[in-house]
Design a protein around this motif. Structure first.
Motif, PDB file in Angstrom:
ATOM      1  N   ARG A   1       0.877  -1.109  -0.011  1.00 22.26           N
ATOM      2  CA  ARG A   1       0.134  -0.015  -0.010  1.00 22.26           C
ATOM      3  C   ARG A   1       0.858   1.187   0.116  1.00 22.26           C
ATOM      4  NH1 ARG A   1      -4.338   1.419   3.082  1.00 22.26           N
ATOM      5  NH2 ARG A   1      -5.745   1.437   1.382  1.00 22.26           N
ATOM      6  N   LYS A   2       2.094   1.052   0.337  1.00 21.64           N
ATOM      7  CA  LYS A   2       3.048   2.246   0.425  1.00 21.64           C
ATOM      8  C   LYS A   2       3.607   2.423  -0.896  1.00 21.64           C
ATOM      9  CE  LYS A   2       4.126   1.135   5.429  1.00 21.64           C
ATOM     10  NZ  LYS A   2       3.150   2.314   5.718  1.00 21.64           N
ATOM     11  N   TYR A   3       3.612   1.778  -1.875  1.00 22.50           N
ATOM     12  CA  TYR A   3       4.267   1.863  -3.084  1.00 22.50           C
ATOM     13  C   TYR A   3       3.750   3.138  -3.999  1.00 22.50           C
ATOM     14  CZ  TYR A   3       7.467  -1.781  -2.992  1.00 22.50           C
ATOM     15  OH  TYR A   3       8.635  -2.698  -2.379  1.00 22.50           O
ATOM     16  N   GLY A   4       2.326   3.382  -3.845  1.00 18.57           N
ATOM     17  CA  GLY A   4       1.797   4.614  -4.407  1.00 18.57           C
ATOM     18  C   GLY A   4       1.609   4.191  -5.930  1.00 18.57           C
ATOM     19  N   GLU A   5       1.437   3.056  -6.501  1.00 18.06           N
ATOM     20  CA  GLU A   5       1.430   2.771  -7.977  1.00 18.06           C
ATOM     21  C   GLU A   5       0.070   2.881  -8.382  1.00 18.06           C
ATOM     22  OE1 GLU A   5       4.201  -1.041  -8.753  1.00 18.06           O
ATOM     23  OE2 GLU A   5       2.436  -1.361  -7.905  1.00 18.06           O
TER      24      GLU A   5
ATOM     25  N   GLU B   1      -4.667   0.509 -11.664  1.00 18.14           N
ATOM     26  CA  GLU B   1      -4.524  -0.611 -12.607  1.00 18.14           C
ATOM     27  C   GLU B   1      -3.465  -1.560 -12.523  1.00 18.14           C
ATOM     28  OE1 GLU B   1      -3.402   3.350 -14.780  1.00 18.14           O
ATOM     29  OE2 GLU B   1      -4.886   2.700 -13.170  1.00 18.14           O
ATOM     30  N   LYS B   2      -2.369  -1.068 -11.983  1.00 18.10           N
ATOM     31  CA  LYS B   2      -1.181  -1.908 -11.848  1.00 18.10           C
ATOM     32  C   LYS B   2      -0.801  -2.343 -10.509  1.00 18.10           C
ATOM     33  CE  LYS B   2       4.064  -1.642 -12.530  1.00 18.10           C
ATOM     34  NZ  LYS B   2       4.910  -0.663 -12.739  1.00 18.10           N
ATOM     35  N   TYR B   3      -1.415  -1.728  -9.577  1.00 15.35           N
ATOM     36  CA  TYR B   3      -1.150  -2.052  -7.983  1.00 15.35           C
ATOM     37  C   TYR B   3      -2.107  -3.342  -7.624  1.00 15.35           C
ATOM     38  CZ  TYR B   3      -2.668  -1.876  -3.165  1.00 15.35           C
ATOM     39  OH  TYR B   3      -2.949  -2.247  -1.768  1.00 15.35           O
ATOM     40  N   VAL B   4      -3.413  -3.154  -8.217  1.00 12.19           N
ATOM     41  CA  VAL B   4      -4.479  -4.202  -7.735  1.00 12.19           C
ATOM     42  C   VAL B   4      -3.966  -5.734  -8.448  1.00 12.19           C
ATOM     43  CG1 VAL B   4      -6.836  -4.923  -7.978  1.00 12.19           C
ATOM     44  CG2 VAL B   4      -6.138  -2.474  -7.089  1.00 12.19           C
ATOM     45  N   PRO B   5      -4.028  -5.747  -9.744  1.00  7.03           N
ATOM     46  CA  PRO B   5      -3.495  -6.898 -10.104  1.00  7.03           C
ATOM     47  C   PRO B   5      -2.140  -7.647  -9.347  1.00  7.03           C
ATOM     48  CG  PRO B   5      -4.150  -5.735 -11.879  1.00  7.03           C
ATOM     49  CD  PRO B   5      -3.909  -4.608 -10.544  1.00  7.03           C
ATOM     50  N   ARG B   6      -1.251  -6.730  -9.310  1.00  5.52           N
ATOM     51  CA  ARG B   6      -0.082  -7.348  -8.607  1.00  5.52           C
ATOM     52  C   ARG B   6      -0.366  -7.783  -7.271  1.00  5.52           C
ATOM     53  NH1 ARG B   6       5.363  -5.918  -9.450  1.00  5.52           N
ATOM     54  NH2 ARG B   6       4.928  -4.016 -10.661  1.00  5.52           N
ATOM     55  N   LEU B   7      -0.982  -6.948  -6.641  1.00  6.98           N
ATOM     56  CA  LEU B   7      -1.506  -7.206  -5.020  1.00  6.98           C
ATOM     57  C   LEU B   7      -1.961  -8.639  -5.178  1.00  6.98           C
ATOM     58  CD1 LEU B   7      -1.616  -6.562  -2.130  1.00  6.98           C
ATOM     59  CD2 LEU B   7      -3.811  -5.417  -2.761  1.00  6.98           C
ATOM     60  N   ARG B   8      -3.157  -8.762  -6.054  1.00  7.04           N
ATOM     61  CA  ARG B   8      -4.112 -10.013  -6.049  1.00  7.04           C
ATOM     62  C   ARG B   8      -3.355 -11.139  -6.390  1.00  7.04           C
ATOM     63  NH1 ARG B   8      -8.304  -8.534  -9.439  1.00  7.04           N
ATOM     64  NH2 ARG B   8      -8.828  -7.254  -7.763  1.00  7.04           N
ATOM     65  N   ASN B   9      -2.399 -11.157  -7.410  1.00  4.67           N
ATOM     66  CA  ASN B   9      -1.620 -12.186  -8.024  1.00  4.67           C
ATOM     67  C   ASN B   9      -0.813 -12.748  -6.902  1.00  4.67           C
ATOM     68  OD1 ASN B   9      -2.927 -12.453 -10.443  1.00  4.67           O
ATOM     69  ND2 ASN B   9      -1.524 -10.855 -11.387  1.00  4.67           N
TER      70      ASN B   9
ATOM     71  N   TYR C   1      -7.650  -5.616  -2.382  1.00 10.80           N
ATOM     72  CA  TYR C   1      -7.604  -6.961  -2.931  1.00 10.80           C
ATOM     73  C   TYR C   1      -8.850  -7.291  -3.801  1.00 10.80           C
ATOM     74  CZ  TYR C   1      -7.412 -12.307  -3.141  1.00 10.80           C
ATOM     75  OH  TYR C   1      -7.773 -13.424  -3.579  1.00 10.80           O
ATOM     76  N   PHE C   2      -9.975  -6.732  -3.150  1.00  6.61           N
ATOM     77  CA  PHE C   2     -11.127  -7.253  -3.896  1.00  6.61           C
ATOM     78  C   PHE C   2     -11.565  -6.036  -4.700  1.00  6.61           C
ATOM     79  CE2 PHE C   2     -11.684 -10.169   0.023  1.00  6.61           C
ATOM     80  CZ  PHE C   2     -11.908 -11.239  -0.640  1.00  6.61           C
ATOM     81  N   THR C   3     -11.005  -5.236  -5.187  1.00  5.97           N
ATOM     82  CA  THR C   3     -11.035  -3.932  -5.874  1.00  5.97           C
ATOM     83  C   THR C   3     -11.648  -4.574  -7.396  1.00  5.97           C
ATOM     84  OG1 THR C   3      -9.742  -2.306  -5.071  1.00  5.97           O
ATOM     85  CG2 THR C   3     -10.310  -2.119  -7.304  1.00  5.97           C
ATOM     86  N   ASP C   4     -12.842  -4.171  -7.962  1.00  5.87           N
ATOM     87  CA  ASP C   4     -13.566  -4.717  -9.081  1.00  5.87           C
ATOM     88  C   ASP C   4     -14.463  -5.343  -8.672  1.00  5.87           C
ATOM     89  OD1 ASP C   4     -11.705  -3.088 -10.643  1.00  5.87           O
ATOM     90  OD2 ASP C   4     -10.052  -4.766 -10.807  1.00  5.87           O
ATOM     91  N   TYR C   5     -14.632  -6.169  -7.501  1.00  3.84           N
ATOM     92  CA  TYR C   5     -15.706  -7.166  -7.261  1.00  3.84           C
ATOM     93  C   TYR C   5     -16.602  -6.583  -6.212  1.00  3.84           C
ATOM     94  CZ  TYR C   5     -12.440  -9.612 -10.181  1.00  3.84           C
ATOM     95  OH  TYR C   5     -11.506 -10.110 -11.110  1.00  3.84           O
ATOM     96  N   TYR C   6     -16.782  -5.241  -5.777  1.00  2.02           N
ATOM     97  CA  TYR C   6     -17.322  -4.901  -4.694  1.00  2.02           C
ATOM     98  C   TYR C   6     -18.750  -5.178  -4.616  1.00  2.02           C
ATOM     99  CZ  TYR C   6     -13.419  -2.191  -3.212  1.00  2.02           C
ATOM    100  OH  TYR C   6     -11.948  -1.460  -2.656  1.00  2.02           O
ATOM    101  N   ASP C   7     -19.554  -5.094  -5.863  1.00  7.35           N
ATOM    102  CA  ASP C   7     -21.001  -5.334  -5.769  1.00  7.35           C
ATOM    103  C   ASP C   7     -21.055  -6.922  -5.631  1.00  7.35           C
ATOM    104  OD1 ASP C   7     -21.846  -3.011  -6.278  1.00  7.35           O
ATOM    105  OD2 ASP C   7     -22.200  -3.277  -8.583  1.00  7.35           O
ATOM    106  N   LEU C   8     -20.211  -7.861  -6.365  1.00  9.07           N
ATOM    107  CA  LEU C   8     -20.245  -9.376  -6.209  1.00  9.07           C
ATOM    108  C   LEU C   8     -20.040  -9.857  -4.763  1.00  9.07           C
ATOM    109  CD1 LEU C   8     -18.606 -10.540  -9.496  1.00  9.07           C
ATOM    110  CD2 LEU C   8     -21.285 -10.324  -9.056  1.00  9.07           C
ATOM    111  N   LEU C   9     -19.246  -8.873  -4.228  1.00 11.29           N
ATOM    112  CA  LEU C   9     -18.807  -9.358  -2.598  1.00 11.29           C
ATOM    113  C   LEU C   9     -19.905  -8.995  -1.905  1.00 11.29           C
ATOM    114  CD1 LEU C   9     -16.274 -10.328  -1.253  1.00 11.29           C
ATOM    115  CD2 LEU C   9     -15.759  -8.123  -0.546  1.00 11.29           C
TER     116      LEU C   9
END
Length: 257
Positions: A81-85, A88-96, A129-137
């Protein structure tokens, strides 16, 4: 005394030789065993460990991800969370990166989530981590399923359209201030039905094993959605349903004509 491998690995990371640093650590596991590697990882700075794990995820495996302890992993992943990316780059990297460790074995997800939810920033990281899936969650939280007619391929597709309106957020917040607890539904599907090694399985384990933390996650997500709506100044759609509970859209009724 700091292990020579730690010093060498740090120097390689500083030089940008991440793959070589990982190879040096793998060689230790091969010659001295996994436990020796775990001891060395424990001496490494979390930022150095994260630098390696960011390069080796579920699509490009490393023995590091297989042996890192929950405590070591959480110390490192919280630094993301401290990298400030850009998002669109931060979330996929975090999730993977998280999936590579959380879903490395049957019990790993529980171990990682237990350690993560004990940390102050743990819930915020999970919300990332769950960004993009808030409604489904939220459908899963309040209705026990991700969609009306559960479709694994459809559910995995990122969705950014949110269905909460401002009035529902206000009522939900008032209820929380009054000390009321959310009425969360039990999952209506088994873990094997959502065993994707990704966000759905993580959500199932979190809801099933860590109810209090899952409730805090939903609150965090709802707060983010409210702020997003306020920032966008877009008139929200009116959705009927119980306060604080997103309504799953039912199939349109057939015309009587």
């Amino acid at each position: 005394m700091t292990h020579p491998a730690v010093i060498q690995t740090q120097a390689l990371i500083l030089a940008g030789e991440i793959a070589e640093a990982e190879s040096q650590l793998v060689a230790i596991a091969e010659t001295q065993g996994d436990q020796a590697l775990v001891s060395i990882l424990d001496e490494m700075a979390p930022k150095d460990l994260l630098a390696i794990m960011r390069e080796f995820d579920s699509s490009k495996e490393s023995v590091i991800n297989l042996v890192v302890s929950p405590e070591q992993f959480v110390d490192a992943i919280l630094l993301e969370r401290k990298y400030g990316e850009p998002l669109e780059k931060y979330v996929p990297r975090l999730r993977n990166t998280m999936n590579a460790v959380m879903h490395r074995g049957a019990g790993a997800c529980i171990e990682i989530l237990e350690c993560l939810t004990e940390r102050d920033e743990g819930i915020r990281l999970l919300a990332d981590y769950f960004t993009d899936y808030y409604d489904l969650l939220q459908n899963f939280a309040f209705h026990g399923r991700f969609e009306d007619d559960f479709d694994l391929e459809k559910a995995m597709a990122p969705k950014r359209t949110h269905s909460f309106d401002a009035e529902q957020f206000d009522e939900m917040e008032q209820g929380l201030e009054a000390g009321d607890s959310m009425e969360l539904a039990r999952p209506s599907m088994s873990r094997s039905e959502v065993a994707d090694g990704d966000w759905m399985e993580t959500a199932w384990v979190l809801r099933h094993e860590f109810q209090d933390s899952f409730e805090l996650l939903i609150i965090e997500i709802q707060d983010r959605m409210r702020r997003e709506m306020e920032a966008a100044h877009v008139p929200p759609p009116v959705v009927a349903g119980e306060p604080g509970v997103p309504k799953i859209q039912e199939d349109e009724e057939e015309s009587a004509i």
